[in-house]
Design an enzyme around this catalytic site. Structure first.
Site, PDB file in Angstrom:
ATOM      1  N   GLU A   1     -14.446  35.710  -3.240  1.00  0.00           N
ATOM      2  CA  GLU A   1     -15.796  35.930  -3.155  1.00  0.00           C
ATOM      3  C   GLU A   1     -16.590  35.458  -4.309  1.00  0.00           C
ATOM      4  OE1 GLU A   1     -16.746  38.691   0.205  1.00  0.00           O
ATOM      5  OE2 GLU A   1     -16.784  39.942  -1.513  1.00  0.00           O
TER       6      GLU A   1
ATOM      7  N   GLU B   1     -19.296  43.947  -5.844  1.00  0.00           N
ATOM      8  CA  GLU B   1     -20.328  44.952  -6.329  1.00  0.00           C
ATOM      9  C   GLU B   1     -19.885  46.282  -6.949  1.00  0.00           C
ATOM     10  OE1 GLU B   1     -21.843  44.758  -2.422  1.00  0.00           O
ATOM     11  OE2 GLU B   1     -22.579  42.722  -2.796  1.00  0.00           O
TER      12      GLU B   1
ATOM     13  N   GLY C   1     -24.539  37.121  -0.611  1.00  0.00           N
ATOM     14  CA  GLY C   1     -25.872  37.360  -0.396  1.00  0.00           C
ATOM     15  C   GLY C   1     -26.906  36.397  -0.963  1.00  0.00           C
TER      16      GLY C   1
ATOM     17  N   HIS D   1     -14.305  44.698  -4.781  1.00  0.00           N
ATOM     18  CA  HIS D   1     -15.559  43.986  -4.469  1.00  0.00           C
ATOM     19  C   HIS D   1     -16.314  43.704  -5.769  1.00  0.00           C
ATOM     20  CE1 HIS D   1     -19.016  42.500  -2.529  1.00  0.00           C
ATOM     21  NE2 HIS D   1     -18.336  42.272  -1.504  1.00  0.00           N
TER      22      HIS D   1
ATOM     23  N   ASN E   1     -17.867  43.126   5.998  1.00  0.00           N
ATOM     24  CA  ASN E   1     -18.124  44.341   5.126  1.00  0.00           C
ATOM     25  C   ASN E   1     -19.691  44.803   5.112  1.00  0.00           C
ATOM     26  OD1 ASN E   1     -18.526  45.948   2.982  1.00  0.00           O
ATOM     27  ND2 ASN E   1     -18.157  44.269   1.490  1.00  0.00           N
ATOM     28  N   TRP E   2     -19.739  46.021   5.952  1.00  0.00           N
ATOM     29  CA  TRP E   2     -20.986  46.534   6.219  1.00  0.00           C
ATOM     30  C   TRP E   2     -21.751  46.757   4.926  1.00  0.00           C
ATOM     31  CZ3 TRP E   2     -20.474  49.847  11.395  1.00  0.00           C
ATOM     32  CH2 TRP E   2     -20.059  48.787  12.218  1.00  0.00           C
ATOM     33  N   LYS E   3     -21.231  47.131   3.800  1.00  0.00           N
ATOM     34  CA  LYS E   3     -21.815  47.487   2.640  1.00  0.00           C
ATOM     35  C   LYS E   3     -22.439  48.890   2.748  1.00  0.00           C
ATOM     36  CE  LYS E   3     -21.672  42.886   0.885  1.00  0.00           C
ATOM     37  NZ  LYS E   3     -22.035  41.785   0.228  1.00  0.00           N
TER      38      LYS E   3
ATOM     39  N   GLY F   1     -20.521  39.620   4.826  1.00  0.00           N
ATOM     40  CA  GLY F   1     -21.427  40.843   4.548  1.00  0.00           C
ATOM     41  C   GLY F   1     -22.270  40.673   5.371  1.00  0.00           C
ATOM     42  N   GLY F   2     -23.607  40.175   5.013  1.00  0.00           N
ATOM     43  CA  GLY F   2     -25.165  40.016   5.830  1.00  0.00           C
ATOM     44  C   GLY F   2     -24.606  39.708   7.194  1.00  0.00           C
TER      45      GLY F   2
ATOM     46  N   SER G   1     -21.777  34.414   1.916  1.00  0.00           N
ATOM     47  CA  SER G   1     -22.930  33.624   2.827  1.00  0.00           C
ATOM     48  C   SER G   1     -22.333  32.950   3.868  1.00  0.00           C
ATOM     49  CB  SER G   1     -23.922  32.784   2.100  1.00  0.00           C
ATOM     50  OG  SER G   1     -24.502  33.482   1.090  1.00  0.00           O
TER      51      SER G   1
HETATM   52  P1  13P Z   1     -22.668  38.009   2.307  1.00  0.00           P
HETATM   53  O1  13P Z   1     -21.769  37.505   3.316  1.00  0.00           O
HETATM   54  O2  13P Z   1     -23.852  38.911   2.652  1.00  0.00           O
HETATM   55  O3  13P Z   1     -22.881  36.848   1.413  1.00  0.00           O
HETATM   56  O4  13P Z   1     -21.714  38.800   1.587  1.00  0.00           O
HETATM   57  C1  13P Z   1     -20.396  38.645   1.442  1.00  0.00           C
HETATM   58  C2  13P Z   1     -19.820  39.826   0.936  1.00  0.00           C
HETATM   59  O5  13P Z   1     -19.805  40.422  -0.323  1.00  0.00           O
HETATM   60  C3  13P Z   1     -18.580  40.387   1.783  1.00  0.00           C
HETATM   61  O6  13P Z   1     -17.791  41.381   1.029  1.00  0.00           O
END
Ligand code: 13P
Length: 252
Positions: free
Chosen positions: A169, A99, A175, A97, A9-11, A236-237, A215
């Site tokens: 998640e 967020e 993050g 998600h 997920n590149w956000k 994510g990251g 993470s």
């Molecule tokens: P991180 O891997 O940056 O913690 O993010 C996870 C995430 O929200 C994937 O959707």
């Protein structure tokens, strides 16, 4: 048999050139990778979806959207409809998600509508949920997760779960660099599978892939993915770096 899946997920990261570059790097590394059975998905921002679809066309990397509206079309300024995604070759969408829930007020009722629309369009859904730190501290994590799943998904017929991937998640691990321990992930995934099994039966529950997100890094992926109810990750990251992302793919 349920599938192993690693999704990135590149956000809200990467402009067009960075998106094309990262997509091509991922496709190249996945091609070289020895892992055969794992499904690999990347989810860039809406504006770069079409170009990333083109950049990955000849590879086994699939492309997903990070969100979607529940309506077919209409006066919803700034929103994206399912038919628009399908018309550019995107048939997978991430919904729910944390967020989206936290910053854009998406609740279970809205998410249930989005899931319905996606399924009506024959799209695959990666459905996310998870507890916040306060819930975990007060021991309410299972209760919270159960209600998120029930409220958004339990109106569906069993057959719908062929198109649904679940992504647990925990919000406190997103993050933050703090992951759930492999045991915490396994315990929750087993609970999720039991919740599904109680409602739809073991056959359905056994076929649904349940991803862990929060993470995940190359250094911890092997241990987390080795747990029997963890079928992959939503990253994510670490998905913003092709080598790290494909190292996580190779963790299986
Ligand atoms: P991180 O891997 O940056 O913690 O993010 C996870 C995430 O929200 C994937 O959707």
């Amino acid at each position: 048999m349920r599938k192993n899946i690693v999704a990135g997920n590149w956000k809200m990261n990467n402009d067009l050139s960075a998106s094309k570059k990262l997509a091509k790097q991922v496709a190249k590394l996945v091609k070289k990778s020895k892992v055969k059975g794992t499904k690999v998905i990347i989810a860039p921002t809406f504006v770069n979806l079409e170009r990333v679809v083109k950049a990955t066309k000849k590879s086994k990397v699939k492309v997903a959207a990070q969100n979607m509206h529940f309506a077919e079309s209409g006066a919803f300024t700034g929103e994206i409809a399912p038919g628009m995604l399908k018309s550019i070759g995107v048939k997978t969408v991430i919904l729910g998600h944390s967020e989206r829930r936290e910053y854009f007020g998406e609740d279970d009722a809205l998410l249930a509508k989005k899931v319905d629309t996606a399924l009506q369009h024959n799209m695959d859904v990666i459905f996310c949920f998870g507890e916040v730190l306060e819930d975990r501290k007060s021991g309410k994590q299972e209760q919270v997760v159960e209600s998120q799943i029930k409220n958004a998904l339990f109106h569906l017929e069993a057959a719908a779960f062929k198109n649904i991937v679940l992504a647990y998640e925990p919000v406190w691990a997103i993050g933050t660099g703090e992951t759930a321990s492999p045991e915490q992930a396994q315990d929750m995934h087993a609970f999720i599978r039991k919740t599904l099994s109680d409602k739809y039966g073991a056959n359905v529950a056994d076929e649904v892939s349940i991803l862990y997100g929060g993470s995940v890094k190359p250094a911890n992926a092997v241990e987390i993915f080795s747990k029997p109810d963890v079928d992959g990750g939503l990253i994510g990251g670490a998905a913003l770096n092709a080598e790290d992302f494909v190292a996580i793919v190779n963790a299986f």
